[in-house]
Design a protein around this motif. Sequence first.
Motif, PDB file in Angstrom:
ATOM      1  N   PRO A   1       0.829  -1.212   0.000  1.00 24.82           N
ATOM      2  CA  PRO A   1       0.000   0.000   0.000  1.00 24.82           C
ATOM      3  C   PRO A   1       0.861   1.259   0.000  1.00 24.82           C
ATOM      4  N   LEU A   2       0.233   2.374  -0.368  1.00 24.36           N
ATOM      5  CA  LEU A   2       0.961   3.608  -0.650  1.00 24.36           C
ATOM      6  C   LEU A   2       0.510   4.759   0.243  1.00 24.36           C
ATOM      7  N   LEU A   3       1.480   5.570   0.642  1.00 23.30           N
ATOM      8  CA  LEU A   3       1.206   6.902   1.176  1.00 23.30           C
ATOM      9  C   LEU A   3       1.663   7.876   0.102  1.00 23.30           C
ATOM     10  N   GLY A   4       0.748   8.679  -0.410  1.00 25.78           N
ATOM     11  CA  GLY A   4       1.047   9.515  -1.559  1.00 25.78           C
ATOM     12  C   GLY A   4       1.451  10.927  -1.198  1.00 25.78           C
ATOM     13  N   TRP A   5       2.569  11.372  -1.780  1.00 22.75           N
ATOM     14  CA  TRP A   5       3.002  12.767  -1.668  1.00 22.75           C
ATOM     15  C   TRP A   5       3.365  13.221  -3.084  1.00 22.75           C
ATOM     16  N   PRO A   6       2.355  13.483  -3.921  1.00 16.48           N
ATOM     17  CA  PRO A   6       2.637  13.866  -5.312  1.00 16.48           C
ATOM     18  C   PRO A   6       3.362  15.195  -5.384  1.00 16.48           C
ATOM     19  N   MET A   7       4.248  15.312  -6.394  1.00 14.19           N
ATOM     20  CA  MET A   7       5.126  16.479  -6.511  1.00 14.19           C
ATOM     21  C   MET A   7       4.919  17.272  -7.798  1.00 14.19           C
ATOM     22  N   ALA A   8       4.697  16.581  -8.926  1.00 12.85           N
ATOM     23  CA  ALA A   8       4.750  17.265 -10.217  1.00 12.85           C
ATOM     24  C   ALA A   8       3.973  16.466 -11.256  1.00 12.85           C
ATOM     25  N   ALA A   9       3.866  17.070 -12.450  1.00 16.96           N
ATOM     26  CA  ALA A   9       3.286  16.417 -13.623  1.00 16.96           C
ATOM     27  C   ALA A   9       1.938  15.798 -13.275  1.00 16.96           C
ATOM     28  N   GLU A  10       1.733  14.531 -13.692  1.00 14.70           N
ATOM     29  CA  GLU A  10       0.427  13.891 -13.496  1.00 14.70           C
ATOM     30  C   GLU A  10       0.332  13.184 -12.152  1.00 14.70           C
ATOM     31  N   GLN A  11       1.346  13.313 -11.298  1.00 15.32           N
ATOM     32  CA  GLN A  11       1.385  12.548 -10.052  1.00 15.32           C
ATOM     33  C   GLN A  11       0.198  12.843  -9.136  1.00 15.32           C
ATOM     34  N   PHE A  12      -0.297  14.083  -9.151  1.00 12.30           N
ATOM     35  CA  PHE A  12      -1.444  14.454  -8.317  1.00 12.30           C
ATOM     36  C   PHE A  12      -2.670  13.629  -8.689  1.00 12.30           C
ATOM     37  N   PHE A  13      -2.798  13.316  -9.969  1.00 13.87           N
ATOM     38  CA  PHE A  13      -3.979  12.605 -10.448  1.00 13.87           C
ATOM     39  C   PHE A  13      -3.789  11.090 -10.375  1.00 13.87           C
ATOM     40  N   ASN A  14      -2.533  10.656 -10.425  1.00 18.19           N
ATOM     41  CA  ASN A  14      -2.258   9.267 -10.082  1.00 18.19           C
ATOM     42  C   ASN A  14      -2.718   8.994  -8.652  1.00 18.19           C
ATOM     43  N   ALA A  15      -2.400   9.926  -7.748  1.00 17.65           N
ATOM     44  CA  ALA A  15      -2.791   9.764  -6.350  1.00 17.65           C
ATOM     45  C   ALA A  15      -4.305   9.687  -6.217  1.00 17.65           C
ATOM     46  N   ARG A  16      -5.020  10.503  -6.979  1.00 15.82           N
ATOM     47  CA  ARG A  16      -6.483  10.473  -6.903  1.00 15.82           C
ATOM     48  C   ARG A  16      -7.019   9.125  -7.385  1.00 15.82           C
ATOM     49  N   LEU A  17      -6.473   8.631  -8.496  1.00 20.76           N
ATOM     50  CA  LEU A  17      -6.881   7.320  -9.003  1.00 20.76           C
ATOM     51  C   LEU A  17      -6.631   6.235  -7.958  1.00 20.76           C
ATOM     52  N   LEU A  18      -5.479   6.287  -7.309  1.00 19.16           N
ATOM     53  CA  LEU A  18      -5.097   5.250  -6.360  1.00 19.16           C
ATOM     54  C   LEU A  18      -5.901   5.314  -5.072  1.00 19.16           C
ATOM     55  N   GLU A  19      -6.333   6.516  -4.688  1.00 19.59           N
ATOM     56  CA  GLU A  19      -7.162   6.675  -3.493  1.00 19.59           C
ATOM     57  C   GLU A  19      -8.599   6.264  -3.744  1.00 19.59           C
ATOM     58  N   GLY A  20      -9.042   6.346  -4.996  1.00 20.93           N
ATOM     59  CA  GLY A  20     -10.442   6.129  -5.326  1.00 20.93           C
ATOM     60  C   GLY A  20     -10.885   4.694  -5.163  1.00 20.93           C
ATOM     61  N   ASP A  21     -12.182   4.487  -5.357  1.00 17.14           N
ATOM     62  CA  ASP A  21     -12.770   3.170  -5.150  1.00 17.14           C
ATOM     63  C   ASP A  21     -12.205   2.125  -6.103  1.00 17.14           C
ATOM     64  N   GLY A  22     -11.727   2.564  -7.288  1.00 19.29           N
ATOM     65  CA  GLY A  22     -11.224   1.606  -8.260  1.00 19.29           C
ATOM     66  C   GLY A  22      -9.983   0.863  -7.802  1.00 19.29           C
TER      67      GLY A  22
END
Length: 508
Positions: free
Chosen positions: A384-405
């Motif tokens: 499992p992951l603790l997300g600290w997005p920094m740049a580019a698309e990483q913020f939205f990767n974090a959203r995908l990974l946090e989501g129900d999917g």
Amino acid sequence: MEENQANIVVFPFMAQGHIIPFLALALHLESKLRRLPNLTITFLNTPLNIAKLRSSLPPSAALRLVELPFCPSDHGLPPDAENTDALPYPLVARLLHASTSLRGPFRDLLLGLVAGGRKPLCVIADIFFGWTATVCRELGVFHAVFSGASGFGLACYYSLWVNLPHRKKPDSVEFSLPDFQEGSPVHVSQLPLTILEADGTDPWSLFQAPNLSAWADSNGILFNTMAEFDGVGLSYFRRKLGVEVWAVGPVLLSSKCRRSTTPSSPEQCIAWLDEKPPKSVLYVSFGSMNTITAPHMMELATALESSGRDFIWVVRPPVGQDINAKFDSGAWLPEGFKRRTAGRGLLVERWAPQAEILAHGAVGAFLTHCGWNSVLEALSNGVPLLGWPMAAEQFFNARLLEGDGVGACLEVARGRSGEVRADALREKIETVMGETERGRGMRRRAREAREVIQTAMRDDDAATRGSSVRALDEFIGAAMSRRAESRNGLKIPNGHASIPGEHISTTA
């Protein structure tokens, strides 16, 4: 000769975070297609990057490393600046613009291949090399963009650049993506700095406008992801660009190949992990291009110390310092931190054997910038992951990974600005690693993601092939069909009968 020649050209942007996934894809294709006669994987890059690969890769019968001429100083860059790892972040945009100078040599190389009876089956090029799609369409060569990002993350990133919606609502902290409602709303804190500061006339905007529009010239997009939990983002590109999309991931470097292309061995970290209980260690790394601010570093160190958890932390100098310089723990960590955490904390400078660490049974969670390659390495091992997005698309990767999917990530901080508090970080570390309801659920979802990945990559029987295996077969089939349709080929202009021999080197 062409009918018996299977030559696939792969061409990443000059950054380790791009070269590594492309290398993994090239080796995966070599393994997948080894039954084809005269298979060649032609790997293109600039001289210094090719030299580094040539000196470190194990022998390969099919992989050819090919240099394209590039002189950084012609573009106002330092003499050795052929990779983003050698540059301060403000100069990355200059390297992006400089990379368009490769268009002529790339076109000449393709013309030489065609003239020599070795017309490529396909070209697979980087998301920053949109112009390669235009060249390939002109020359009748099948082309695919390859993204090492998630479909959802790249969809948000692409839509932001195309629309710059925050420019239309400058006083808002949240706004919608007009062509990707599934990615809305976007908070201003999720904007990469390059997009936040973009006004259409800045260097990044001037690069991205022609780059992204050229994607429409491609025959499709390959994604290093799985269709099972990334379908929304994949559908965006089918709808937006009207091209085929293939989810072929995860494509990752083997441990053996990774060790040969990295600067140190894994023995120290693995021996340290061998002494730790199962699922007890937090691994902390922000990728090859990212670091955090000095105040954030102090808060993270305080959180790690007070959590009582064992940890491995890959440290680099903070924002504003040379990221490749020696790490000064006395200046950038709390006084006495190393002494007080000795035995349960391991600080590793600049690089650690991430794949081996994440595969080790002692690792219980991964604090990450949410770069997609790192995400795939973690989920492939059920971490499992603790997300600290920094740049580019990483913020939205974090959203995908946090989501129900997916449900295997908890965002703990965002970007390089804003307040980060040690007590909040410690609480979230305990949420994920402790016996909390959410932590148990995240660990279960991470294991389920691992099963999805294993199923997607199953290739032991034709009747049970996984979705990613089928997608790669469909991509190769599409390329072969296109070549069959245009077998008469291209009329070659005079003066392009061969490739300059000094620019070709084959691993052997």
